[in-house]
Enzyme design. Structure first.
Site, PDB file in Angstrom:
ATOM      1  N   GLN A  71       0.860  -1.234   0.109  1.00 39.41           N
ATOM      2  CA  GLN A  71      -0.029   0.011  -0.046  1.00 39.41           C
ATOM      3  C   GLN A  71       1.042   1.041  -0.064  1.00 39.41           C
ATOM      4  O   GLN A  71       1.992   1.150   0.300  1.00 39.41           O
ATOM      5  CB  GLN A  71      -0.920   0.171   1.223  1.00 39.41           C
ATOM      6  CG  GLN A  71      -1.984  -0.906   1.278  1.00 39.41           C
ATOM      7  CD  GLN A  71      -2.613  -0.807   2.379  1.00 39.41           C
ATOM      8  OE1 GLN A  71      -3.043  -1.730   3.283  1.00 39.41           O
ATOM      9  NE2 GLN A  71      -3.626   0.408   2.474  1.00 39.41           N
ATOM     10  N   HIS A  72       0.111   2.401  -0.358  1.00 42.39           N
ATOM     11  CA  HIS A  72       0.556   3.767  -0.015  1.00 42.39           C
ATOM     12  C   HIS A  72       1.839   4.150  -1.162  1.00 42.39           C
ATOM     13  O   HIS A  72       1.796   5.614  -1.147  1.00 42.39           O
ATOM     14  CB  HIS A  72       1.365   3.810   1.466  1.00 42.39           C
ATOM     15  CG  HIS A  72       0.226   3.637   2.397  1.00 42.39           C
ATOM     16  ND1 HIS A  72      -0.855   4.064   2.713  1.00 42.39           N
ATOM     17  CD2 HIS A  72       0.526   2.755   3.419  1.00 42.39           C
ATOM     18  CE1 HIS A  72      -1.551   3.503   3.640  1.00 42.39           C
ATOM     19  NE2 HIS A  72      -0.533   2.612   4.265  1.00 42.39           N
ATOM     20  N   ASP A 230      -2.198  -4.970  -0.273  1.00 40.55           N
ATOM     21  CA  ASP A 230      -1.685  -6.106   0.349  1.00 40.55           C
ATOM     22  C   ASP A 230      -2.638  -6.494   1.599  1.00 40.55           C
ATOM     23  O   ASP A 230      -2.966  -7.695   1.665  1.00 40.55           O
ATOM     24  CB  ASP A 230      -0.110  -6.166   0.671  1.00 40.55           C
ATOM     25  CG  ASP A 230       0.292  -4.840   1.547  1.00 40.55           C
ATOM     26  OD1 ASP A 230      -0.640  -4.184   2.006  1.00 40.55           O
ATOM     27  OD2 ASP A 230       1.357  -4.893   1.767  1.00 40.55           O
TER      28      ASP A 230
END
Length: 462
Positions: A71-72, A230
């Site tokens: 992520q991110h 994820d």
């Protein structure tokens, strides 16, 4: 037999699983490493994905696939779709000051929680975009679109043609998309970045993302599912249901639960994410997890199996030796510049066994704090991730968590969740297909609150 493929493009590697769409049975799999670092050329992800696909026997017979990823991360593209600069990963903490500034500018953490369900920290894409605008203005000016790692890989799997797409789960970790409203908050992006680049279209859980177009890949008609982050994929892969709490021990450590309603924690400890099914995924993320075990093994000059043996030979509580495992700074609590520490070091605790036990217990106490922050009281905890393979972790966790721990057979649950999402796309059903998670083991132990009490005494002393 109809086959589906699932991809887990994680921080450290890319995993590909090929599974039976109806039963979830594993047919074959592959893996390839990613380069180290907190910023990575996305091309390295693509190289690893193609290597992992080849190891998995290719995609010629696959009917659908899905990509899950860390992520991110911030992936910036120019008007031609070229990568502007290396992607900043979730664990790159140079954007910590930018996160603090953004929170203050909007009027505090309550305002952010109300707006997007989460309070920005260094990990969030919105914080990284502020950092880019301030420190690399030329790169910021060249940025025509911004996407996440799974968005970019899905786009590449589709031949790098057409629009960028994402899903609600991964979009909820950007800091500029609201799980409660299902809409982008472009005003927040404008305030952070100074402009509003093109953003991926947010697909629903059962929407298609096009067709796979990969050299030596499946023939015409192989379908792409939306993909996801994820943690959202892990929830799908392990079959988490409302009421379950999942603790995942990977490069990062997470504790999350499937919920029917969005959450908004003004303290910023709990991130109010969406999941990959249309529900929600309140989540607490720590920066330090499985690599705490790697570091302890390296310090002691042993392998992970020997680390387990040493830790299990030491007494509970490690004789008062406590490891505060902030080895890479920390996200929860938000201490990006923190370092790890040992407390209670004496002649008696200066042994490899005590240090091994302290490392395992410190990591688990840290995750137990994350677990507690969710405010839930489940009957059990599902333990997954690479760290769950550790015998010492499995044996010690129920005493630290104070409840039974269920450990599914070690596997690639993020990739499995992506494969299950691909199977869902084929099925067209209201809910994902019911795949059985076999071979689970239940670990129980008498709760030992003294371990966490001692950890709580020292964790804020540095």
């Amino acid at each position: 037999m109809t086959l589906v493929a699932g991809v887990d493009s994680s921080t450290q590697s890319c995993k590909v699983v090929i599974r039976d769409a109806g039963t979830g049975a594993l047919v074959r799999q592959g893996r390839a490493a990613h380069p180290d670092g907190t910023e990575v050329d996305p091309g390295a992800w693509w190289t690893a994905l193609t290597e992992a696909v080849e190891q998995a026997g290719g995609l010629d017979d696959v009917a659908a696939m899905s990509v899950a990823a860390q992520q991110h991360g911030m992936v910036c593209l120019d008007e031609s779709g070229n990568v502007v600069r290396k992607a900043l990963l979730w664990n790159d903490t140079r954007s910590a000051r930018a996160a603090v500034d953004l929170v203050e500018e909007l009027g505090g953490p309550v305002k952010w929680a109300e707006a997007v369900g989460s309070v920005p920290v260094a990990s969030f894409t919105v914080s990284k975009l502020r950092w880019l605008a301030e420190h690399e203005p030329d790169s910021a000016r060249r940025t025509a679109s911004v996407c996440l790692p799974h968005d970019w890989l899905t786009w590449r799997m589709g031949g790098a043609a057409g629009e960028l797409v994402t899903d609600r789960g991964d979009a909820s970790g950007t800091g500029y998309w609201s799980p409660a409203t299902g809409e982008y908050r472009t005003d927040l992006l404008q305030a952070a970045f100074g402009s509003v680049p093109q953003l991926p279209r947010v697909l629903g859980p059962r929407d298609g993302a096009g067709e796979v177009r990969l050299a030596r890949g499946p023939g015409p008609g192989a379908r792409l599912a939306p993909g996801t982050g994820d943690n959202m994929a892990a929830a799908l892969g392990v079959g988490a249901l409302p009421g379950d709490v999942v603790v995942s021990i990977g490069t990062s450590g997470t504790a999350f639960a499937v919920a029917q309603a969005p959450s908004a924690d003004p303290t910023g400890i709990v991130a109010g994410f969406a999941d990959a099914t249309g529900r929600f995924l309140p989540l607490v993320c720590t920066l330090n997890a499985a690599r705490v075990l790697d570091a302890a093994a390296r310090m002691l000059g042993v392998g992970l199996d020997k680390l387990d043996e040493l830790a299990l030979s030491a007494p509970p509580g490690a004789g008062g030796l406590v490891c505060v495992p902030y080895l890479e700074g920390e996200r929860t609590p938000n201490l990006p510049d923190a370092t790890g520490s040992l407390h209670g070091l004496t002649l008696g605790t200066s042994t490899p066994a005590h240090l091994a036990r302290a490392a395992v217990e410190g990591m688990l106490c840290h995750l137990a704090d994350a677990f507690d922050a969710l405010g839930l009281d489940p009957a059990r905890v599902l333990l997954i991730g690479g760290g769950a393979r550790s015998r010492a972790v499995r044996r010690i966790a129920p005493a630290v968590f104070g409840r039974p721990v269920v450990v599914p057979t070690p596997g690639e649950y993020v990739a499995d969740g992506a494969a299950r999402q691909a199977a869902w796309l084929l099925a067209g059903s209201e809910e994902p297909p019911a795949w059985q998670v076999s071979g689970t083991e239940v670990y129980e132990a008498d709760p030992d609150p003294s371990v966490r009490a001692r950890y709580a005494e020292v964790r804020g002393l540095d």
